[in-house]
Design a protein around this motif. Structure first.
Motif, PDB file in Angstrom:
ATOM      1  N   CYS A  33     -10.086 -26.248  -4.742  1.00 24.14           N
ATOM      2  CA  CYS A  33      -9.978 -24.873  -5.153  1.00 24.14           C
ATOM      3  C   CYS A  33      -8.696 -24.821  -5.725  1.00 24.14           C
ATOM      4  CB  CYS A  33     -10.541 -23.982  -3.844  1.00 24.14           C
ATOM      5  SG  CYS A  33     -10.165 -22.114  -4.141  1.00 24.14           S
ATOM      6  N   LEU A  34      -7.574 -25.075  -5.192  1.00 27.89           N
ATOM      7  CA  LEU A  34      -6.162 -25.070  -5.329  1.00 27.89           C
ATOM      8  C   LEU A  34      -6.030 -25.605  -6.832  1.00 27.89           C
ATOM      9  CD1 LEU A  34      -3.606 -23.843  -4.326  1.00 27.89           C
ATOM     10  CD2 LEU A  34      -3.120 -25.881  -3.320  1.00 27.89           C
ATOM     11  N   GLU A  35      -6.446 -26.800  -7.045  1.00 28.62           N
ATOM     12  CA  GLU A  35      -6.148 -27.514  -8.225  1.00 28.62           C
ATOM     13  C   GLU A  35      -6.918 -26.672  -9.437  1.00 28.62           C
ATOM     14  OE1 GLU A  35      -5.511 -32.041  -6.839  1.00 28.62           O
ATOM     15  OE2 GLU A  35      -7.337 -31.570  -7.961  1.00 28.62           O
ATOM     16  N   SER A  36      -8.083 -26.223  -9.274  1.00 31.96           N
ATOM     17  CA  SER A  36      -9.045 -25.540 -10.127  1.00 31.96           C
ATOM     18  C   SER A  36      -8.223 -24.304 -10.550  1.00 31.96           C
ATOM     19  CB  SER A  36     -10.152 -25.089  -9.492  1.00 31.96           C
ATOM     20  OG  SER A  36     -10.767 -24.483 -10.722  1.00 31.96           O
ATOM     21  N   SER A  37      -7.667 -23.311  -9.597  1.00 27.75           N
ATOM     22  CA  SER A  37      -7.282 -22.258  -9.964  1.00 27.75           C
ATOM     23  C   SER A  37      -5.561 -22.302 -10.468  1.00 27.75           C
ATOM     24  CB  SER A  37      -6.934 -21.287  -8.446  1.00 27.75           C
ATOM     25  OG  SER A  37      -7.987 -21.064  -7.738  1.00 27.75           O
ATOM     26  N   LEU A  38      -4.879 -23.257  -9.994  1.00 26.92           N
ATOM     27  CA  LEU A  38      -3.738 -23.731 -10.819  1.00 26.92           C
ATOM     28  C   LEU A  38      -3.710 -24.194 -12.173  1.00 26.92           C
ATOM     29  CD1 LEU A  38      -1.849 -25.533  -7.707  1.00 26.92           C
ATOM     30  CD2 LEU A  38      -1.189 -23.436  -8.783  1.00 26.92           C
ATOM     31  N   SER A  39      -4.875 -24.840 -12.429  1.00 25.48           N
ATOM     32  CA  SER A  39      -5.076 -25.349 -13.730  1.00 25.48           C
ATOM     33  C   SER A  39      -5.453 -24.257 -14.772  1.00 25.48           C
ATOM     34  CB  SER A  39      -6.046 -26.243 -13.664  1.00 25.48           C
ATOM     35  OG  SER A  39      -5.753 -27.562 -13.191  1.00 25.48           O
ATOM     36  N   LEU A  42      -2.237 -21.906 -15.178  1.00 28.15           N
ATOM     37  CA  LEU A  42      -1.238 -22.548 -15.982  1.00 28.15           C
ATOM     38  C   LEU A  42      -1.486 -23.127 -17.194  1.00 28.15           C
ATOM     39  CD1 LEU A  42       0.834 -24.289 -12.907  1.00 28.15           C
ATOM     40  CD2 LEU A  42       1.371 -22.286 -14.261  1.00 28.15           C
ATOM     41  N   ARG A  43      -2.920 -23.136 -17.134  1.00 25.71           N
ATOM     42  CA  ARG A  43      -3.614 -23.767 -18.709  1.00 25.71           C
ATOM     43  C   ARG A  43      -3.122 -25.156 -19.070  1.00 25.71           C
ATOM     44  NH1 ARG A  43      -2.684 -18.526 -22.501  1.00 25.71           N
ATOM     45  NH2 ARG A  43      -3.839 -16.857 -21.149  1.00 25.71           N
ATOM     46  N   GLN A  44      -3.062 -26.064 -18.010  1.00 21.10           N
ATOM     47  CA  GLN A  44      -2.972 -27.334 -18.089  1.00 21.10           C
ATOM     48  C   GLN A  44      -3.553 -28.003 -16.757  1.00 21.10           C
ATOM     49  OE1 GLN A  44       1.364 -28.673 -17.283  1.00 21.10           O
ATOM     50  NE2 GLN A  44       1.506 -26.450 -18.017  1.00 21.10           N
ATOM     51  N   PRO A  45      -3.705 -29.400 -16.696  1.00 22.24           N
ATOM     52  CA  PRO A  45      -4.388 -29.990 -15.535  1.00 22.24           C
ATOM     53  C   PRO A  45      -3.382 -30.185 -14.581  1.00 22.24           C
ATOM     54  CG  PRO A  45      -4.973 -31.261 -17.763  1.00 22.24           C
ATOM     55  CD  PRO A  45      -3.839 -30.341 -17.953  1.00 22.24           C
ATOM     56  N   ILE A  46      -3.696 -29.493 -13.550  1.00 23.31           N
ATOM     57  CA  ILE A  46      -2.767 -29.589 -12.258  1.00 23.31           C
ATOM     58  C   ILE A  46      -3.567 -30.581 -11.094  1.00 23.31           C
ATOM     59  CG2 ILE A  46      -1.554 -28.433 -10.480  1.00 23.31           C
ATOM     60  CD1 ILE A  46      -0.127 -28.104 -13.092  1.00 23.31           C
ATOM     61  N   THR A  47      -2.865 -31.451 -10.524  1.00 22.33           N
ATOM     62  CA  THR A  47      -3.334 -31.969  -9.353  1.00 22.33           C
ATOM     63  C   THR A  47      -2.188 -31.768  -8.300  1.00 22.33           C
ATOM     64  OG1 THR A  47      -2.150 -34.089  -9.779  1.00 22.33           O
ATOM     65  CG2 THR A  47      -4.460 -33.859 -10.530  1.00 22.33           C
ATOM     66  N   VAL A  48      -2.522 -31.583  -7.156  1.00 28.21           N
ATOM     67  CA  VAL A  48      -1.857 -31.401  -5.890  1.00 28.21           C
ATOM     68  C   VAL A  48      -1.747 -32.528  -4.839  1.00 28.21           C
ATOM     69  CG1 VAL A  48      -1.827 -28.868  -6.249  1.00 28.21           C
ATOM     70  CG2 VAL A  48      -3.487 -30.020  -4.469  1.00 28.21           C
ATOM     71  N   MET A  49      -0.788 -32.657  -4.124  1.00 25.68           N
ATOM     72  CA  MET A  49      -0.679 -33.525  -2.968  1.00 25.68           C
ATOM     73  C   MET A  49      -0.100 -32.866  -1.892  1.00 25.68           C
ATOM     74  SD  MET A  49      -0.867 -36.248  -1.362  1.00 25.68           S
ATOM     75  CE  MET A  49      -1.153 -37.547  -2.678  1.00 25.68           C
ATOM     76  N   LEU A  69       4.475 -29.475 -13.051  1.00 24.48           N
ATOM     77  CA  LEU A  69       4.335 -28.859 -14.126  1.00 24.48           C
ATOM     78  C   LEU A  69       4.809 -29.602 -15.538  1.00 24.48           C
ATOM     79  CD1 LEU A  69       3.525 -26.136 -15.209  1.00 24.48           C
ATOM     80  CD2 LEU A  69       5.745 -25.248 -14.912  1.00 24.48           C
ATOM     81  N   LYS A  70       4.097 -30.010 -16.342  1.00 22.92           N
ATOM     82  CA  LYS A  70       4.475 -30.710 -17.581  1.00 22.92           C
ATOM     83  C   LYS A  70       5.017 -29.898 -18.745  1.00 22.92           C
ATOM     84  CE  LYS A  70       1.659 -34.653 -15.967  1.00 22.92           C
ATOM     85  NZ  LYS A  70       0.640 -35.722 -16.398  1.00 22.92           N
ATOM     86  N   GLU A  71       4.498 -28.757 -18.737  1.00 25.50           N
ATOM     87  CA  GLU A  71       4.672 -27.916 -20.095  1.00 25.50           C
ATOM     88  C   GLU A  71       5.057 -26.362 -19.492  1.00 25.50           C
ATOM     89  OE1 GLU A  71       1.385 -28.012 -22.652  1.00 25.50           O
ATOM     90  OE2 GLU A  71       1.686 -30.289 -22.884  1.00 25.50           O
ATOM     91  N   GLY A  72       5.978 -25.592 -20.174  1.00 26.82           N
ATOM     92  CA  GLY A  72       5.887 -24.367 -20.010  1.00 26.82           C
ATOM     93  C   GLY A  72       6.865 -24.108 -18.574  1.00 26.82           C
TER      94      GLY A  72
END
Length: 252
Positions: A33-39, A42-49, A69-72
């Protein structure tokens, strides 16, 4: 090309609706849920640990995870924005920039849980506590809890099929606290095994009922046999409550 930035998120969640923290096939989890919401935000693929897993139905008043965060940039309205798209069962409380090699799991040096038992029915705590009707000898339960601090190997309280290389943990504190109509168990350690706290609570309940003697705790722990410990307490009473990190990993 923009520089990748790493952040720590501090969040809380009610675990009732989730099949634990970690992403699974065909099961809805907090991490998913967190990864989906962050992605999405933030409009980029996000994974969390995360700092660690919580099992199905277990809650967190404080969980920590990191993401890159790779961009922006996050922007000053990040917390308001991300919380607006997360379900009501999850809330992000803070975001902090950290060193590029900072790790939410491996850099944590102390973790705390508490377990809540209530003795009368409450419509407000039904999903957040174990409703228990039998009287308990809290003094003996506290005596037994102190014995945990003498030991390091807690295989007897670990789930049988788990991916760990050893069962050693350093428990810093363990105590029961009577608070109005609630009984709270607080425990702090450097790490925890899967199912460990719930198994400890279930075992200490047997001490409180008189089914198990305080002086038998050493023998139980040394046996390293899960079958000799008590039945795991229900997940809904358990909360991950604090994770501590070295201050020098933060950039703000």
């Amino acid at each position: 090309m923009s520089e990748t930035k790493r952040y720590f998120l501090e969040l809380s969640y009610k675990g009732t609706a989730f099949h634990g923290w970690q992403i699974q096939n065909n099961a809805f989890t907090v991490q998913e849920c967190l990864e989906s919401s962050l992605s999405t935000y933030l409009r980029q693929p996000i994974t969390v640990m995360g700092s660690g897993r919580t099992d199905t139905g277990v809650h967190a008043t404080m969980q920590v995870c990191h993401f890159d965060l790779k961009e922006g940039v996050l922007g000053e309205n990040f917390l308001k924005g991300i919380n607006s798209i997360l379900p009501r069962e999850i809330a992000i409380h803070s975001v902090r920039p950290v060193k590029p090699d900072a790790h939410a799991r491996f850099d944590a040096f102390q973790r705390s849980y508490f377990y809540r038992i209530i003795f009368r029915k409450s419509p407000f705590l039904d999903d957040l506590a174990w409703l228990y009707f039998h009287p308990l000898d809290v003094d003996k339960m506290n005596q037994a809890a102190q014995i945990l601090l003498r030991h390091e190997d807690f295989e007897c309280f670990s789930k049988v099929h788990t991916e760990v290389t050893h069962f050693r943990c350093q428990i810093f504190s363990a105590r029961w606290e009577q608070k109005d109509d609630q009984l709270l168990f607080h425990i702090t350690a450097n790490r925890f095994l899967r199912g460990m706290v719930r198994a400890i609570v279930g075992t200490l309940i047997e001490v409180g009922l008189g089914f198990r003697k305080v002086e038998d705790m050493d023998e139980l722990i040394l046996s390293r046999n899960r079958a000799k410990a008590g039945k795991a307490a229900p997940a809904k009473g358990l909360f991950l409550s604090q994770i501590l990190y070295p201050k020098d990993i933060y950039l703000d």
